[in-house]
Structure formats: structure tokens, C-alpha cells
Design a protein around this motif. Structure first.
Motif, short mmCIF file in Angstrom:
data_model
loop_
_atom_site.label_atom_id
_atom_site.label_comp_id
_atom_site.label_asym_id
_atom_site.label_seq_id
_atom_site.Cartn_x
_atom_site.Cartn_y
_atom_site.Cartn_z
N SER A 162 0.85 -1.20 0.00
CA SER A 162 0.00 0.00 0.00
C SER A 162 0.88 1.24 0.00
CB SER A 162 -0.89 0.02 1.25
OG SER A 162 -1.53 1.27 1.40
N VAL A 163 0.31 2.32 -0.46
CA VAL A 163 0.99 3.60 -0.33
C VAL A 163 1.25 3.90 1.15
CG1 VAL A 163 -1.15 4.92 -0.26
CG2 VAL A 163 0.93 6.03 -1.07
N GLY A 207 -2.34 3.27 -4.28
CA GLY A 207 -2.93 4.40 -3.59
C GLY A 207 -4.43 4.20 -3.55
N VAL A 231 -4.10 13.52 -3.60
CA VAL A 231 -3.40 12.89 -4.73
C VAL A 231 -2.98 13.97 -5.72
CG1 VAL A 231 -3.60 11.24 -6.63
CG2 VAL A 231 -4.77 10.79 -4.46
N ALA A 263 4.98 1.83 -6.49
CA ALA A 263 3.77 2.57 -6.13
C ALA A 263 2.95 2.89 -7.37
CB ALA A 263 4.14 3.87 -5.41
N ASP A 265 -0.07 5.22 -7.46
CA ASP A 265 -0.83 6.03 -6.50
C ASP A 265 -1.11 7.45 -6.96
OD1 ASP A 265 1.69 7.15 -6.38
OD2 ASP A 265 1.94 6.91 -4.21
N SER A 269 2.20 9.22 -2.63
CA SER A 269 3.30 8.96 -1.69
C SER A 269 4.37 10.04 -1.73
CB SER A 269 3.95 7.61 -2.02
OG SER A 269 4.39 7.56 -3.36
#
Length: 275
Positions: A162-163, A207, A231, A263, A265, A269
Motif C-alpha cells: 500500500s501507499v 494508492g 493525490v 507505487a 498512486d 506517496s
């Protein structure tokens, strides 16, 4: 190099845990669409039957088995059954996860603190449940996969982290960041050990995606707006957007990639921008 051949997984045997919905289902769909024989493992019997039936009707080689991935004996038996039936096990997506519950702050831009969710008020049972499913079960899956892949000198294991493993989210329970970070480090440790046997171990760190996790609350447009505010690309993602990355890591296209956490996302991140 023929890129179409490089990305092919035709004839390979794959397992996807948590494969009946969300990102797990996306992983299963892209593998099946590119010729793999895919077994979905999931606790949700109804969803499992529905998705396996649909994918088979679409002409794919897909099976399903209901189990709890924290049940070590059942998980080992399922992996053994797939390898025995297919004569091989080439690809494993250790994806099963759980909604960790709320963190110490709300999801709103202001991030108001919630006293009831402070770490000193945390109970043991929810913490242990998240760690058991999002870390321990990843270990069980990697172990079971290695037993079949190492002797054959080939294989790809992909873990869903996961982020939050890169940047903990105050709106999510701390157990999630801890478990996912642990899973990411486990990926690196396993990758070092299995590299000499040509078994690759990598992680996908998603993400915000629109899935059913947490009772599907992110399907609410207002919730999506709140997630999107954090984001850089300004939106949340749909499960189909993870498919190219999943196919890359499962196939020979990533033949020299191991021990990596990638990632996906939208930049979530990254450090927050200041203007």
C-alpha cells in the motif's frame, strides 16, 4: 525482442488471494485474459462463484476455492492442489487484505483529530487481525509459493502492499501502515533469498482505488473527492488501471526486476506540494 511474447503468461499457472473482488479480481482478469490458468482464493463464497462463473463464460481458464488465507493448513493445501493439478505454479499474487478501520484523524482536508481512535485507546484484537491478514498471511503465501517455485527454478510472486507502507495515512489505523511496511520488507528479504533460484518477489503499492474495501465507502463521490484532494493527479483510480503493472510483474517483461515495491498512486506517496 518480441514484446508481445515477453508480456505473455500463456500456459502458466497462477494463484490470486483475495481474488474475487477489487484489485485481486483485476489481477486475475488480466492474467486470465493473457492465457494463464488462474485460481482465485477468497473467503467470500458468493463473490467467488459469481466471478469464476463469469470468467469461465468469457472463455478463460479460471477456478476458485474458498478459504481464509490466515489458515496455514488450508492455504498450503490450496497451493499444493493447484500445483498438483497444473503440474506447476508460476505466478502468485498475495493480495488478500482487510480494511484496518479509522485512524486518529478524519479524511477531511483539515484532518480533525478523533480522540476515540488515539493509539493509547487501541485494542489488541483489531491490531492482531490486521497484522495477521496483511502480514502473516503474506508470509504464508510466499512460503507456500517458494516450496513449488524454487525446485523448478522459476516463478514470480507479487505482494499487494500500500501507499501506506511509504507514507502512513492519519485517516487509517496505524496497524495498516505497520503491516504493509512489514510486508514490503518481507518482499525484499524473500527476493534476496530466492533470486539465486530465479524466483522473483515484488510488491505493488496501490494508492486510492475504487474497490469494495471498507464496505465500499470510496464509491461515494464525496469520499472520492476527499481522497483525491491528497493525490497530486487529483483523482482516485479504477481497478483496471493496475492491470498493466500486474502483467508486467507476472511476466518475463520484468525478468530482471526483484525486491521492488512499485507505487501506483497518482503521486500520493510524494511529499505535499507547497505553492
Amino acid at each position: 525482442m518480441n514484446l508481445a511474447d515477453t508480456f505473455s503468461v500463456a500456459g502458466r499457472a497462477a494463484i490470486v488471494t483475495g481474488g474475487a473482488s477489487g484489485l485481486g479480481l483485476a489481477f486475475a482478469e488480466v492474467l486470465a485474459a493473457h492465457g494463464a490458468s488462474v485460481t482465485l482464493l477468497d473467503m467470500d463464497a458468493a463473490a467467488l462463484e459469481r466471478e469464476v462463473t463469469r470468467l469461465v463464460a468469457e472463455g478463460h481458464d479460471v477456478q476458485g476455492a474458498q478459504l481464509d488465507v490466515t489458515d496455514r493448513a488450508a492455504l498450503d493445501a490450496a497451493f499444493d492442489a493447484v500445483a498438483g493439478r497444473q503440474g506447476r505454479l508460476d505466478i502468485v499474487f498475495a493480495n488478500a487484505g482487510i480494511d484496518p478501520g479509522p485512524g486518529f484523524a478524519t479524511l477531511s482536508p483539515a484532518g480533525e483529530r478523533v480522540d476515540a481512535h488515539r493509539i493509547e485507546a487501541a485494542e489488541d484484537a483489531p491490531w492482531l487481525k490486521v497484522v495477521d491478514l496483511s502480514l502473516n498471511a503474506v508470509f504464508y503465501s510466499i512460503r507456500a509459493a517458494a516450496r513449488h517455485m524454487r525446485p523448478r527454478g522459476t516463478g514470480s510472486i507479487v505482494v499487494t502492499t500500500s501507499v501506506s507502507a511509504l507514507r502512513p495515512a492519519p485517516a487509517l489505523n496505524a496497524s495498516y501502515a505497520a503491516a504493509k511496511s512489514g510486508a514490503a520488507q518481507l518482499v525484499r528479504a524473500a527476493a534476496i533469498e530466492l533470486a539465486q533460484d530465479n524466483v522473483r518477489v515484488n510488491a505493488i503499492a496501490p494508492g486510492p482505488f475504487v474497490t469494495n474495501i471498507g464496505q465500499g465507502h470510496i464509491r461515494d463521490p464525496e469520499v472520492q473527492k476527499r481522497f483525491a484532494a491528497g493525490v497530486p493527479m487529483g483523482r482516485v483510480a479504477l481497478p483496471d488501471e493496475v492491470k498493466p503493472l500486474a502483467l508486467y510483474l507476472a511476466s518475463d517483461a520484468s525478468s530482471f526486476v526483484t525486491g521492488q515495491q512499485i507505487a501506483i498512486d497518482g503521486g500520493a506517496s510524494l511529499p505535499a506540494a507547497r505553492f
